[in-house]
Design an enzyme around this catalytic site. Sequence first.
Site, short mmCIF file in Angstrom:
data_model
loop_
_atom_site.label_atom_id
_atom_site.label_comp_id
_atom_site.label_asym_id
_atom_site.label_seq_id
_atom_site.Cartn_x
_atom_site.Cartn_y
_atom_site.Cartn_z
CG ASP A 8 -2.01 -1.03 1.16
OD1 ASP A 8 -2.09 -1.74 0.13
OD2 ASP A 8 -2.78 -1.14 2.12
CG ASP A 129 -12.68 -1.45 -1.05
OD1 ASP A 129 -12.15 -2.57 -1.14
OD2 ASP A 129 -12.31 -0.46 -1.70
#
Length: 248
Positions: A8, A129
């Site tokens: 990330d 998500d």
Amino acid sequence: MILFPAIDLKDGQCVRLKLGDMEQATVYNSDPAAQARAFEEQGFEWLHVVDLNGAFAGETVNGDAVDAILRATKNPVQLGGGIRTLDHIENWLARGLKRVILGTVAVRDPALVIEACRKFPGRIAVGIDAKGGKVAVEGWAEASELGVIELARRFEGAGVAAIIYTDIDRDGILTGINWAATLELSDAVSIPVIASGGLASLDDIRRMTEPEAQKLEGAISGRALYDGRIDPKEALDLIREARKGMIR
């Protein structure tokens, strides 16, 4: 069945967040390309990369870091975060990505996802998500009233390569994957599902290899790898053994 190590990116560095909160970022490596090489040397076969700044900005922010990752590893790379147009998708695929992950645009403009699948077959994944069972967008900053399965079913037959399902309430806090919700989604659609959010130990890897979970394409691991809670060799050995069983 694949274990995807995660990188990330925030401000050009490799970080992990807790519950998707940009203010709770822990830097694990200031050199994402070196981290990509390390994952390849450990035996991983894929790499999952997210441009966190890009997810909030709606456009690529950490492009230089992603390019460095692509130069550093021979492994296929999938990227999500801020990719919102066909031109953007085409540009990234030309730069060497194996797969592009579309999240917010899958909610805002599903027709674009369908067109992308037609134009770039096998190269488009959808990122779903969820928080409390509802889909979140714009870097998880905005909630919708859209259910996870409802969104996933919009793309049945479109040619989506995979759905990456992240439980935001578990992301980065090592509480274990939300198997109930993940398997419910996997059973509801024919698109392969990748589990994300909360992977904590080898127990999650073992669960992924059980018959009920064998429709899954795999799972993504971040903090558990970085914190040493999962030994890469042990995890990959488990997956290889499971693959042998599936072949038999």
